[in-house]
Structure formats: structure tokens, C-alpha cells
Design a protein around this motif. Structure first.
Motif, mmCIF file in Angstrom:
data_model
loop_
_atom_site.group_PDB
_atom_site.id
_atom_site.type_symbol
_atom_site.label_atom_id
_atom_site.label_comp_id
_atom_site.label_asym_id
_atom_site.label_seq_id
_atom_site.Cartn_x
_atom_site.Cartn_y
_atom_site.Cartn_z
ATOM 1 N N THR A 126 0.857 -1.188 0.000
ATOM 2 C CA THR A 126 0.000 0.000 0.000
ATOM 3 C C THR A 126 0.891 1.235 0.000
ATOM 4 O O THR A 126 2.033 1.201 0.462
ATOM 5 C CB THR A 126 -0.924 0.055 1.229
ATOM 6 N N GLY A 127 0.342 2.339 -0.516
ATOM 7 C CA GLY A 127 1.063 3.600 -0.429
ATOM 8 C C GLY A 127 0.951 4.205 0.956
ATOM 9 O O GLY A 127 1.816 4.944 1.401
ATOM 10 N N TRP A 137 -4.683 3.413 0.459
ATOM 11 C CA TRP A 137 -4.527 3.868 -0.924
ATOM 12 C C TRP A 137 -3.401 3.092 -1.590
ATOM 13 O O TRP A 137 -2.368 2.824 -1.000
ATOM 14 C CB TRP A 137 -4.326 5.381 -1.017
ATOM 15 N N TRP A 139 -1.239 2.344 -5.381
ATOM 16 C CA TRP A 139 -0.861 2.759 -6.729
ATOM 17 C C TRP A 139 -0.495 1.504 -7.506
ATOM 18 O O TRP A 139 0.619 0.990 -7.368
ATOM 19 C CB TRP A 139 0.345 3.699 -6.698
ATOM 20 N N ARG A 146 -3.925 -3.732 -10.456
ATOM 21 C CA ARG A 146 -5.056 -3.442 -9.570
ATOM 22 C C ARG A 146 -5.956 -4.646 -9.350
ATOM 23 O O ARG A 146 -6.648 -4.735 -8.324
ATOM 24 C CB ARG A 146 -5.868 -2.274 -10.116
ATOM 25 N N MET A 172 -2.756 13.601 -0.572
ATOM 26 C CA MET A 172 -2.530 14.225 -1.882
ATOM 27 C C MET A 172 -1.465 15.312 -1.808
ATOM 28 O O MET A 172 -0.638 15.442 -2.717
ATOM 29 C CB MET A 172 -3.844 14.783 -2.412
ATOM 30 N N HIS A 175 2.212 13.705 -0.908
ATOM 31 C CA HIS A 175 2.823 12.936 -1.993
ATOM 32 C C HIS A 175 2.713 13.625 -3.350
ATOM 33 O O HIS A 175 3.033 13.030 -4.372
ATOM 34 C CB HIS A 175 2.187 11.549 -2.046
ATOM 35 N N TRP A 177 0.275 14.572 -5.415
ATOM 36 C CA TRP A 177 -0.503 13.910 -6.455
ATOM 37 C C TRP A 177 -0.767 14.827 -7.645
ATOM 38 O O TRP A 177 -0.930 14.364 -8.769
ATOM 39 C CB TRP A 177 -1.833 13.429 -5.877
ATOM 40 N N MET A 181 -0.273 12.171 -10.313
ATOM 41 C CA MET A 181 -1.277 11.220 -9.857
ATOM 42 C C MET A 181 -1.451 10.113 -10.888
ATOM 43 O O MET A 181 -1.616 10.389 -12.072
ATOM 44 C CB MET A 181 -2.615 11.915 -9.638
ATOM 45 N N PRO A 182 -1.407 8.850 -10.449
ATOM 46 C CA PRO A 182 -1.573 7.753 -11.405
ATOM 47 C C PRO A 182 -3.018 7.651 -11.866
ATOM 48 O O PRO A 182 -3.934 8.112 -11.180
ATOM 49 C CB PRO A 182 -1.175 6.517 -10.593
ATOM 50 N N ASN A 184 -4.697 5.004 -12.034
ATOM 51 C CA ASN A 184 -5.387 3.927 -11.338
ATOM 52 C C ASN A 184 -5.234 3.980 -9.827
ATOM 53 O O ASN A 184 -5.187 2.944 -9.176
ATOM 54 C CB ASN A 184 -4.873 2.565 -11.826
ATOM 55 N N ALA A 185 -5.112 5.157 -9.255
ATOM 56 C CA ALA A 185 -5.037 5.236 -7.795
ATOM 57 C C ALA A 185 -6.292 4.610 -7.193
ATOM 58 O O ALA A 185 -7.408 4.904 -7.614
ATOM 59 C CB ALA A 185 -4.911 6.685 -7.346
#
Length: 218
Positions: A126-127, A137, A139, A146, A172, A175, A177, A181-182, A184-185
Motif C-alpha cells: 500500500t502507499g 490507498w 498505486w 489493480r 494528496m 505525496h 498527487w 497522480m496515477p 489507477n489510484a
């Protein structure tokens, strides 16, 4: 000239200057000021309220707890990555045991049926986590796609206690975001759940029926 082109032309030829984003006050979304212990207690309380299971483990012996979870839940096939330190440590600890380790870094079309029908659990890193909502959350990456957290009946997630933040806004901001931001977060708040027209809550209908969070402490 198309309607789209006409609209864009009018915007470009504005006489009152370019459009600017309004000032925003995000104070209501941050500034909780909780201690590390308070964050952990809130996270555990909220994720537990929706049937998420939290197990506290040490940084050096968490794979022993993982093996015990797999044994207690009767998992015979575990899907996981290869490269992430969490996946690498799990592979080393479980090698030669009774649980078959299934590589997840493959084209989904080559193992779609296998993933839906015969994988007992998916393991992910996990992040971090969000104390305010009891959420994880993630990534996703090619190494940890995923579907690891969305398809198997049991999702086992490894969370470092110090990576908990107060709110989603804090995550957010911390990090950055906005800069990367990816697409698929993922936010995970307990196992999969849904309610029918009679408002009866059911778990595991559209995804994992169980979520186990191994919270690692230094």
C-alpha cells in the motif's frame, strides 16, 4: 467553422483577460492534528466497522503473520508481484511451503480464468492509509496490477503504520498527487460491499469478501 471551433475562438478572443482559477480554502479538509496513535486507532476503528480485519505485526516478522493468515483461511494459491519489497519478502518466506505462489505480472488475458476461479487471495503493498475514513490507498503497477486487490476473494494488504495520514487531502499534498497522480489510484475501505433495493448490505458480491490489513510497526 464547427460549433466547437466557434466556442474556442470566442474563449481565445476574450476581452477581459484569461480565465483564472478561484482561490480555494482547503482548511476544512485538513488540519486534524491527530497524533500517530490517534491516527492508528481511528483507522482501525473505521476499517473494522465495515468488516476489515487489522493485524498488528513487527517489521521483521510480518511474513510469519502472513503465513498464519493464509493457513487459517485455507488459502492454497496466493497471487502477488515479484519486484516490490513486500512481494519479494513474501516469496522468500513462503517458498517451498504449502501455498502456491502465482505471479501477477502477466497479461490478464493469459490468466483471467485462473485469477477468477482458482486464486484464493491477492497480496499487495500500500502507499499508505487514511485515518479519517479507514481507507488504504494503492498505486497499481505492472508488478502489482489493480486486479490483485479487486478480484481474489481475499485481499491481504501490507501497511506501514507510519504511512498513515489524517485525511485524503493530506495524502494528496504530502505525496504531490497534482504533479504525478496515477490513472489507477485506488482507495480501499473494507471488503467489497453492495446493497440491493431492500437496503440489505452484502459483502463480496463484486470483489473480495474479506480484507486483511497487516499493519507493520518498527
Amino acid at each position: 467553422m464547427s460549433a466547437r471551433e466557434a466556442i474556442l475562438k470566442r474563449l481565445r478572443e476574450r476581452t477581459d483577460g484569461p480565465l483564472e482559477a478561484p482561490e480555494s480554502d482547503f482548511a476544512v479538509m485538513t488540519g486534524r492534528g491527530w497524533t500517530a496513535q490517534e491516527r492508528l486507532e481511528r483507522f482501525e476503528r473505521w476499517i473494522g466497522s465495515v468488516h476489515g480485519e487489522v493485524i498488528h505485526v513487527g517489521r521483521d516478522d510480518w511474513t510469519e503473520a502472513l503465513a498464519e493468515v493464509l493457513r487459517d483461511k485455507g488459502v492454497q494459491r496466493l497471487a502477488l508481484g515479484r519486484e516490490h519489497p513486500v512481494a519479494a519478502a513474501a516469496r522468500e518466506a513462503l517458498a517451498g511451503g504449502d501455498v502456491e505462489l502465482v505471479a501477477a505480472d502477466r497479461d490478464i488475458e493469459t490468466w483471467q480464468r485462473e485469477q477468477f476461479e482458482s486464486v484464493g487471495a491477492g497480496l499487495t503493498s500500500t502507499g499508505g492509509g487514511i485515518a479519517e475514513t479507514g481507507s488504504l490507498w494503492l498505486w497499481p503497477t505492472p508488478d502489482e496490477p489493480r486486479l490483485l486487490s479487486l478480484v481474489p476473494p481475499i485481499h491481504i494488504a501490507v501497511l506501514d503504520a507510519e504511512s498513515l495520514e489524517d485525511t485524503l487531502h493530506d495524502v494528496m499534498a504530502r505525496h504531490d498527487w497534482a504533479a504525478g497522480m496515477p490513472t489507477n489510484a485506488l482507495l480501499v475501505s473494507g471488503p467489497s460491499k453492495t446493497a440491493d433495493i431492500e437496503q440489505t448490505l452484502a459483502y463480496g458480491v463484486h470483489g473480495p469478501r474479506e480484507l486483511v490489513v497487516l499493519v507493520r510497526h518498527a
